[in-house]
Design an enzyme around this catalytic site. Structure first.
Site, PDB file in Angstrom:
ATOM      1  N   HIS A 119     -57.521 -16.157  -8.523  1.00  0.00           N
ATOM      2  CA  HIS A 119     -56.135 -15.744  -8.352  1.00  0.00           C
ATOM      3  C   HIS A 119     -55.192 -16.930  -8.111  1.00  0.00           C
ATOM      4  O   HIS A 119     -54.043 -16.734  -7.735  1.00  0.00           O
ATOM      5  CB  HIS A 119     -56.017 -14.740  -7.200  1.00  0.00           C
ATOM      6  CG  HIS A 119     -56.775 -13.468  -7.447  1.00  0.00           C
ATOM      7  ND1 HIS A 119     -57.855 -13.085  -6.703  1.00  0.00           N
ATOM      8  CD2 HIS A 119     -56.604 -12.509  -8.387  1.00  0.00           C
ATOM      9  CE1 HIS A 119     -58.324 -11.934  -7.163  1.00  0.00           C
ATOM     10  NE2 HIS A 119     -57.583 -11.564  -8.185  1.00  0.00           N
TER      11      HIS A 119
ATOM     12  N   ARG B 280     -52.061  -9.976  -6.770  1.00  0.00           N
ATOM     13  CA  ARG B 280     -51.539  -8.880  -7.590  1.00  0.00           C
ATOM     14  C   ARG B 280     -50.622  -9.336  -8.718  1.00  0.00           C
ATOM     15  O   ARG B 280     -50.244  -8.537  -9.565  1.00  0.00           O
ATOM     16  CB  ARG B 280     -50.813  -7.867  -6.694  1.00  0.00           C
ATOM     17  CG  ARG B 280     -51.741  -7.125  -5.748  1.00  0.00           C
ATOM     18  CD  ARG B 280     -50.997  -6.105  -4.914  1.00  0.00           C
ATOM     19  NE  ARG B 280     -50.349  -5.079  -5.730  1.00  0.00           N
ATOM     20  CZ  ARG B 280     -49.573  -4.118  -5.237  1.00  0.00           C
ATOM     21  NH1 ARG B 280     -49.363  -4.051  -3.936  1.00  0.00           N
ATOM     22  NH2 ARG B 280     -49.025  -3.239  -6.035  1.00  0.00           N
TER      23      ARG B 280
ATOM     24  N   PRO C 140     -45.608 -10.688   2.312  1.00  0.00           N
ATOM     25  CA  PRO C 140     -44.902 -11.758   3.012  1.00  0.00           C
ATOM     26  C   PRO C 140     -43.404 -11.497   3.155  1.00  0.00           C
ATOM     27  O   PRO C 140     -42.695 -11.300   2.180  1.00  0.00           O
ATOM     28  CB  PRO C 140     -45.175 -12.989   2.133  1.00  0.00           C
ATOM     29  CG  PRO C 140     -46.505 -12.712   1.545  1.00  0.00           C
ATOM     30  CD  PRO C 140     -46.487 -11.229   1.253  1.00  0.00           C
ATOM     31  N   GLU C 141     -42.953 -11.485   4.416  1.00  0.00           N
ATOM     32  CA  GLU C 141     -41.535 -11.348   4.730  1.00  0.00           C
ATOM     33  C   GLU C 141     -41.084 -12.644   5.391  1.00  0.00           C
ATOM     34  O   GLU C 141     -41.790 -13.651   5.338  1.00  0.00           O
ATOM     35  CB  GLU C 141     -41.318 -10.119   5.623  1.00  0.00           C
ATOM     36  CG  GLU C 141     -41.751  -8.827   4.949  1.00  0.00           C
ATOM     37  CD  GLU C 141     -41.513  -7.586   5.813  1.00  0.00           C
ATOM     38  OE1 GLU C 141     -40.675  -7.646   6.733  1.00  0.00           O
ATOM     39  OE2 GLU C 141     -42.178  -6.571   5.574  1.00  0.00           O
TER      40      GLU C 141
END
Length: 284
Positions: A94, A116, A2-3
């Site tokens: 997650h 992650r 994500p940017e």
């Protein structure tokens, strides 16, 4: 991954469903994977945030910000695989943090999901948030003007692609969109910042606005790993508009003559056209 465009999409997705609601609980989800960074403890977050109203939901560079009526602010940095979700998480194992919210009549959930475990969730006091906003981060990539671009780039002799990833120079641009911006502006990723002409900086400034705005309109880029999803667990669409990113060996869409090349700069992949963005790699 994500940017700025993906985080802006997250913010726009959750804002109508979150702003104005009261936080009833802040809880950490049971997750068997690598833990994320949470500061302060979830217990302290619960004590400080309980019964506080979320007054606004904003974006700060590549971070989601939940402003509270107390003056505190939750700052969530998704980093590589984090998502802010209202429903249907890609996987329950997650899920990391859950906010239970109330509008006085019914309750809803807001989740931070991170496959992650590289993301962060922090609760800042007002002075801490001001320091993050004004000292630790540069101006936002969507609002920085040409003059400030020029001043900031002239202070470094790094390659332009590497400098664009420095969040103290300009906040919000990540690896994917840096390659796209440089291709649209016709600037080699190896060009040293100190050698950029006024015309090149003008083209760069215009390309930043165009690429980021277009990516926001398409609700971000969902790459082949499928990780990025918007707040309602839907894929973005800008990956279909990429000019060079992850298109090594494909013909450049601009010149239609030369294959896109992939090189590594500062341990990150750079994609570019050696014809449309010509300059010798020796200048890196």
């Amino acid at each position: 991954m994500p940017e700025l465009p993906e985080v802006e999409t997250m913010v726009r997705g959750i804002r109508p469903h979150v702003a104005g609601k009261i936080i009833r609980t802040v809880s950490e989800c049971r997750c068997p994977c690598k833990p994320i960074s949470i500061t302060p403890t979830v217990r302290t977050m619960q004590r400080r945030a309980r019964e506080q109203t979320i007054t606004s939901v904003d974006r700060l560079a590549k971070r989601v910000v939940l402003h509270l009526s107390s003056g505190d602010a939750f700052v969530i940095e998704p980093r590589m695989t984090g998502l802010m979700l209202l429903a249907d998480p890609p996987s329950t194992e997650h899920l990391r943090i859950c906010w239970t919210l109330s509008d006085g009549e019914s309750e809803s959930k807001l989740w931070f999901w991170d496959r992650r475990g590289l993301g962060t969730v922090r609760l800042y006091r007002p002075a801490e948030f001001d320091e993050l906003r004004t000292v630790k981060l540069g101006p936002d990539a969507l609002t920085i003007d040409r003059e400030e671009w020029t001043q900031r780039l002239q202070k470094t002799n790094r390659a332009i692609k590497v400098a664009m990833l420095d969040q103290k120079i300009v906040a919000g641009i990540g690896n994917l969109y840096a390659s796209e911006i440089l291709h649209l502006s016709g600037i080699s990723p190896f060009t040293l910042c100190s050698s950029l002409t006024e015309t090149e900086i003008d083209r760069l400034h215009d390309a930043v606005r165009q690429i980021l705005s277009d990516a926001i309109r398409y609700e971000g880029s969902t790459l082949s790993d499928g990780t990025y999803r918007n707040a309602l667990n839907k894929a973005g669409g800008y990956q279909n508009e990429h000019r060079v990113y992850a298109r090594a060996e494909e013909l450049c869409p601009t010149c239609q003559e030369t294959p896109i090349q992939r090189v590594v700069q500062a341990q990150r992949s750079t994609f570019y056209c050696p014809i449309c963005q010509s300059s010798p790699p020796e200048s890196a």
